[in-house]
Design an enzyme around this catalytic site. Structure first.
Site, short mmCIF file in Angstrom:
data_model
loop_
_atom_site.label_atom_id
_atom_site.label_comp_id
_atom_site.label_asym_id
_atom_site.label_seq_id
_atom_site.Cartn_x
_atom_site.Cartn_y
_atom_site.Cartn_z
N GLU A 69 0.89 -1.25 -0.05
CA GLU A 69 -0.04 -0.07 -0.08
C GLU A 69 0.94 1.12 0.06
O GLU A 69 0.38 2.35 0.42
CB GLU A 69 -0.91 0.02 1.32
N HIS A 90 -3.18 2.48 8.32
CA HIS A 90 -4.23 2.00 7.40
C HIS A 90 -4.72 0.55 8.34
O HIS A 90 -3.61 -0.17 8.46
CB HIS A 90 -3.67 1.55 5.83
N HIS A 115 -7.72 -2.50 8.74
CA HIS A 115 -8.98 -3.40 8.14
C HIS A 115 -10.02 -3.69 9.20
O HIS A 115 -10.63 -4.83 9.40
CB HIS A 115 -8.42 -4.78 7.45
N TYR A 147 -20.19 13.25 17.86
CA TYR A 147 -19.37 14.46 17.65
C TYR A 147 -18.06 14.30 17.38
O TYR A 147 -17.34 15.21 16.89
CB TYR A 147 -19.94 15.43 18.53
#
Length: 225
Positions: free
Chosen positions: A86, A104, A106, A125
């Protein structure tokens, strides 16, 4: 000669510390259930270099001498292990933003939400901590330029996004901040899925104006010294 040696030593020390923090963050993604095995990846910027987790190596096996680094053009300048597949996605974030670190994952709930909606509903919020409503980037095969491009569109004015049928990307000034945003995103996705699963009821949602109000308040959040 001394000045050059001192500069080289300082740079080496900075890289060693950054790699140690990167590995600790990668291990945390596994320990806290945001990835399984070697899925997901982490990177951190040190000057003009980007340290990244290698492809297909369990994080608990990474040693100091396994450090992997590339320049902003993607050329490997440190280490013998192959960088994460990636890498294009990570480098796209660094080129387009002032990010100091990228995470990153999963994560299960976030990935589930990515298959359902083009944008995470404003159920809490803390969306303000990621810049507003979290978008879902259209699907593209992992490691591809298309995925990196789709991600950048979803990240516009945001510090995190969902990747359809894939996972999450968040960035921050530091690894701690990037990780915290990942954890917050996964938690919000879990919250929405939980509330939306109650038969006959619809979760109440915040307005974008209410989230912007929280964004202003968050600017003064935390300790000041």
């Amino acid at each position: 000669m001394t000045d050059t040696a001192d500069t080289t030593g300082q740079r080496r020390t900075a890289i060693e510390r950054a790699w140690e923090e990167l590995v600790a963050t990668a291990l945390r993604t596994v320990r806290e259930g945001l990835v399984v095995g070697t899925s997901g990846n982490v990177s951190v910027r040190v000057g003009e270099l980007v340290l990244v987790t290698p492809s297909g190596v369990p994080y608990d096996r990474l040693r100091p001498e396994d450090a992997v680094a590339v320049d902003l053009g993607g050329k490997q300048v440190l280490g013998s292990l192959t960088p994460t597949s990636e890498l294009p996605m990570h480098l796209a974030v660094y080129r387009a933003t002032g990010a100091g670190a990228v995470v990153h994952t999963h994560a299960v709930h976030a990935t589930a939400v990515s298959t359902l909606v083009p944008e995470l509903p404003l159920v809490h919020y803390m969306a303000a901590a990621l810049g507003g409503p979290v978008r879902t980037a259209p699907y593209a095969v992992y490691g591809s330029p298309e995925l990196a491009e789709n991600m950048l569109v979803a990240l516009r004015d945001r510090s995190g996004c969902l990747l359809r049928n894939h996972g999450t990307v968040t960035y921050g000034d530091t690894l701690d901040q990037a990780y915290d945003r990942t954890a917050q995103l996964e938690w919000m996705c879990r919250l929405w899925l939980t509330a939306a699963s109650v038969p006959g009821r619809e979760p109440s949602l915040l307005s974008e104006g209410q989230v912007r109000e929280v964004q202003e308040k968050l600017r003064g959040y935390g300790q000041r010294g």
